[in-house]
Scaffold this motif. Structure first.
Motif, PDB file in Angstrom:
ATOM      1  N   GLN A  14       0.826  -1.220   0.000  1.00 40.58           N
ATOM      2  CA  GLN A  14       0.000   0.000   0.000  1.00 40.58           C
ATOM      3  C   GLN A  14       0.861   1.271   0.000  1.00 40.58           C
ATOM      4  O   GLN A  14       0.764   2.117  -0.897  1.00 40.58           O
ATOM      5  N   THR A  37       7.856 -14.024  -6.680  1.00 35.98           N
ATOM      6  CA  THR A  37       6.577 -14.706  -6.440  1.00 35.98           C
ATOM      7  C   THR A  37       6.266 -15.541  -7.681  1.00 35.98           C
ATOM      8  O   THR A  37       6.757 -15.239  -8.765  1.00 35.98           O
ATOM      9  N   LEU A  80      10.129   0.134   3.697  1.00 43.41           N
ATOM     10  CA  LEU A  80       8.710  -0.113   3.998  1.00 43.41           C
ATOM     11  C   LEU A  80       8.382  -1.603   4.039  1.00 43.41           C
ATOM     12  O   LEU A  80       7.305  -1.986   4.479  1.00 43.41           O
ATOM     13  N   PHE A 177       0.758   6.057  12.761  1.00 43.16           N
ATOM     14  CA  PHE A 177      -0.475   5.425  13.211  1.00 43.16           C
ATOM     15  C   PHE A 177      -1.184   4.847  11.985  1.00 43.16           C
ATOM     16  O   PHE A 177      -0.788   5.113  10.849  1.00 43.16           O
ATOM     17  N   GLU A 180      -4.864   4.079   5.902  1.00 39.45           N
ATOM     18  CA  GLU A 180      -5.681   3.189   5.071  1.00 39.45           C
ATOM     19  C   GLU A 180      -5.909   3.827   3.708  1.00 39.45           C
ATOM     20  O   GLU A 180      -5.614   5.003   3.512  1.00 39.45           O
TER      21      GLU A 180
HETATM   22  P1  NAP Z   1       1.879  -3.854   3.070  1.00 36.98           P
HETATM   23  O1  NAP Z   1       0.829  -3.332   2.151  1.00 36.98           O
HETATM   24  O2  NAP Z   1       1.650  -5.118   3.788  1.00 36.98           O
HETATM   25  O3  NAP Z   1       3.235  -3.997   2.225  1.00 36.98           O
HETATM   26  C1  NAP Z   1       4.337  -4.701   2.713  1.00 36.98           C
HETATM   27  C2  NAP Z   1       5.398  -4.774   1.639  1.00 36.98           C
HETATM   28  O4  NAP Z   1       6.538  -5.491   2.152  1.00 36.98           O
HETATM   29  C3  NAP Z   1       4.967  -5.508   0.359  1.00 36.98           C
HETATM   30  O5  NAP Z   1       5.498  -4.844  -0.758  1.00 36.98           O
HETATM   31  C4  NAP Z   1       5.639  -6.863   0.523  1.00 36.98           C
HETATM   32  O6  NAP Z   1       5.900  -7.529  -0.679  1.00 36.98           O
HETATM   33  C5  NAP Z   1       6.945  -6.441   1.165  1.00 36.98           C
HETATM   34  N1  NAP Z   1       7.649  -7.554   1.815  1.00 36.98           N
HETATM   35  C6  NAP Z   1       7.178  -8.373   2.794  1.00 36.98           C
HETATM   36  N2  NAP Z   1       8.095  -9.269   3.124  1.00 36.98           N
HETATM   37  C7  NAP Z   1       9.182  -9.034   2.354  1.00 36.98           C
HETATM   38  C8  NAP Z   1      10.456  -9.640   2.223  1.00 36.98           C
HETATM   39  N3  NAP Z   1      10.813 -10.695   2.964  1.00 36.98           N
HETATM   40  N4  NAP Z   1      11.342  -9.120   1.344  1.00 36.98           N
HETATM   41  C9  NAP Z   1      11.003  -8.067   0.562  1.00 36.98           C
HETATM   42  N5  NAP Z   1       9.795  -7.457   0.632  1.00 36.98           N
HETATM   43  C10 NAP Z   1       8.902  -7.935   1.512  1.00 36.98           C
HETATM   44  O7  NAP Z   1       2.246  -2.760   4.178  1.00 36.98           O
HETATM   45  P2  NAP Z   1       1.933  -1.176   4.214  1.00 36.98           P
HETATM   46  O8  NAP Z   1       0.620  -0.958   4.852  1.00 36.98           O
HETATM   47  O9  NAP Z   1       2.236  -0.581   2.895  1.00 36.98           O
HETATM   48  O10 NAP Z   1       3.017  -0.702   5.291  1.00 36.98           O
HETATM   49  C11 NAP Z   1       4.323  -0.312   4.900  1.00 36.98           C
HETATM   50  C12 NAP Z   1       5.253  -0.384   6.101  1.00 36.98           C
HETATM   51  O11 NAP Z   1       4.780   0.499   7.131  1.00 36.98           O
HETATM   52  C13 NAP Z   1       5.340  -1.760   6.758  1.00 36.98           C
HETATM   53  O12 NAP Z   1       6.653  -1.900   7.262  1.00 36.98           O
HETATM   54  C14 NAP Z   1       4.355  -1.669   7.916  1.00 36.98           C
HETATM   55  O13 NAP Z   1       4.705  -2.584   8.925  1.00 36.98           O
HETATM   56  C15 NAP Z   1       4.552  -0.226   8.334  1.00 36.98           C
HETATM   57  N6  NAP Z   1       3.411   0.429   8.958  1.00 36.98           N
HETATM   58  C16 NAP Z   1       2.189   0.414   8.361  1.00 36.98           C
HETATM   59  C17 NAP Z   1       1.131   1.106   8.911  1.00 36.98           C
HETATM   60  C18 NAP Z   1      -0.220   1.150   8.261  1.00 36.98           C
HETATM   61  O14 NAP Z   1      -1.191   1.518   8.940  1.00 36.98           O
HETATM   62  N7  NAP Z   1      -0.333   0.833   6.987  1.00 36.98           N
HETATM   63  C19 NAP Z   1       1.338   1.849  10.094  1.00 36.98           C
HETATM   64  C20 NAP Z   1       2.607   1.862  10.672  1.00 36.98           C
HETATM   65  C21 NAP Z   1       3.650   1.164  10.080  1.00 36.98           C
HETATM   66  P3  NAP Z   1       4.809  -8.533  -1.363  1.00 36.98           P
HETATM   67  O15 NAP Z   1       3.892  -7.643  -2.153  1.00 36.98           O
HETATM   68  O16 NAP Z   1       5.661  -9.410  -2.190  1.00 36.98           O
HETATM   69  O17 NAP Z   1       4.101  -9.236  -0.244  1.00 36.98           O
END
Ligand code: NAP
Ligand code: F7E
Length: 325
Positions: A14, A37, A80, A177, A180
């Motif tokens: 995202q 993948t 990320l 925080f 979405e």
């Molecule tokens: P997301 O949609 O779940 O995206 C996660 C990304 O990480 C995807 O591109 C995924 O690739 C990649 N990934 C996972 N495992 C990996 C690996 N072993 N090697 C390389 N790439 C890998 O998460 P998001 O919501 O965009 O969040 C981005 C970051 O911010 C994350 O670190 C999350 O923990 C953090 N965060 C998110 C929020 C929130 O509310 N969204 C808030 C605070 C912090 P695939 O597409 O191949 O699965």
């Protein structure tokens, strides 16, 4: 001025997709790390795929990360990538630690060895506050994570600070925080609700199954939050910032608002609460204090809670209609 280069891990996620759009609009050369993948998962970046360069790599594989830094020669790195779903962190705690905690060290090591002058952004999380020690939560609030995911993020947060202090590297942690969007994964509660409501509206489903409706979150729009990530790396000094709206709502309020968006006032007929969807340890109540970011970065959220819910429901209705054609 020479074109800047950025390496984004998690570009297929995202935040990665919104950040890549933002960086392209600012004329960056954008590189994205993608893992192998069996079928392509470029859904969120297909509209910009020809404008970015994808580099194969995995947070588990040090050599691939080092090679990605060599290939992209970045001015800025946005880390990320993570196992980001809290619920999965109980069923896969070791993997979550490998990706979400040690993966940060691997990225930092790649940078230290190849380009230690590059600026580094770490995606920290409000889940680190867990069982909150004060309300609202700011950069000074102590951590008490409540899941293997939260624990892993605390490690990622501190290792980033440690590389700043040990090697004088420009590392920042954005304590974001919940944020979405229509691009949110379907397993997260907001998207599960917006997608479920859209299906009910189109008579493709009769109900949604949910867990704890009482949990409260400070929900913002992902498009607004990636701007804060970029702003953090444009500062003269590295520092950590809380990014939040300062408003919170319960899961139940999100449900009510989403059903109202399609003209349904009695949502209770369409929601089943399942005990199996409750978490072993819950984060009951989060609300952020982003005063520092508002002052130093001059950042503020633009999209309101009500606008966010409507945006997500509308987008899911359009998506389902498109798919059924
Ligand atoms: P997301 O949609 O779940 O995206 C996660 C990304 O990480 C995807 O591109 C995924 O690739 C990649 N990934 C996972 N495992 C990996 C690996 N072993 N090697 C390389 N790439 C890998 O998460 P998001 O919501 O965009 O969040 C981005 C970051 O911010 C994350 O670190 C999350 O923990 C953090 N965060 C998110 C929020 C929130 O509310 N969204 C808030 C605070 C912090 P695939 O597409 O191949 O699965
Ligand atoms: O849960 C409750 C659940 O999975 C929110 C990640 O981006 O934000 C996210 O983590 C709340 C919890 O997000 C269901 O118990 C009820 O209290 O949407 P979520 P999260 O756990 O807050 C933080 C900041 C991150 O860093 C994470 O990466 O909703 N809830 N019923 C449910 N949650 C889900 N997923 N599914 C339900 O059916």
């Amino acid at each position: 001025m020479a074109q800047k280069s950025a390496l984004v891990t998690g570009i297929t996620g995202q935040d990665g997709s919104y950040l890549a759009e933002l960086l392209l609009a600012k004329n960056y050369k954008v590189y994205g790390l993608t893992r192998r993948t069996s079928t392509p998962n470029y859904e969120r970046i297909k509209h910009i795929e020809d404008k970015i360069e994808l580099i194969p790599g995995d947070l588990l594989d040090q050599q691939s990360l080092t090679a990605a830094v060599e290939m992209s020669n970045p001015d800025e790195v946005y880390n990320l990538a993570a196992q980001s779903f809290v619920a999965t962190s109980w069923s896969q705690p070791v993997l979550t630690g490998e990706f979400t905690a040690l993966g940060v060290t691997r990225m930092l090591e790649a940078l230290r060895q190849v380009k230690s002058k590059a600026k580094f952004y770490q995606a920290s999380s409000s889940e680190m506050f867990g069982m909150v020690k004060e309300t609202p939560q700011s950069e000074k609030t102590p951590f008490h994570p409540r899941s293997p995911y939260g624990v892993a993020k605390v490690y990622g947060h501190w290792i980033s600070i440690n590389y700043r202090e040990s090697y004088n590297m420009f590392t920042v942690s954005g304590i974001l925080f919940n944020h979405e969007s229509p691009r949110r994964g379907l397993e997260f509660v907001t998207r599960k609700i917006s997608h479920g409501v859209a299906k009910i509206h189109l008579r493709e489903a009769n109900f949604i199954e949910l867990g704890n409706l009482e949990a409260k979150r400070d929900w913002g729009f992902a498009g607004d939050y990636v701007e804060a990530m970029w702003l953090m790396l444009q500062q003269d000094k590295p520092d950590d910032y809380v990014i939040a709206t300062g408003e919170n709502h319960s899961v139940e309020e999100f449900v009510r608002e989403a059903f109202e968006a399609v003209g349904i006032s009695d949502w209770t007929k369409y929601v089943k609460v399942k005990k199996e969807l409750f978490r072993p340890a819950e984060v009951d109540f989060l609300i952020g204090d982003s005063t520092k970011a508002r002052k130093v970065l001059e950042w503020k959220p633009k999209v309101t809670f009500q606008e966010l819910v409507k945006m997500m429901v509308k987008s899911d209705i359009e998506l389902l209609q498109k798919n059924s054609k």
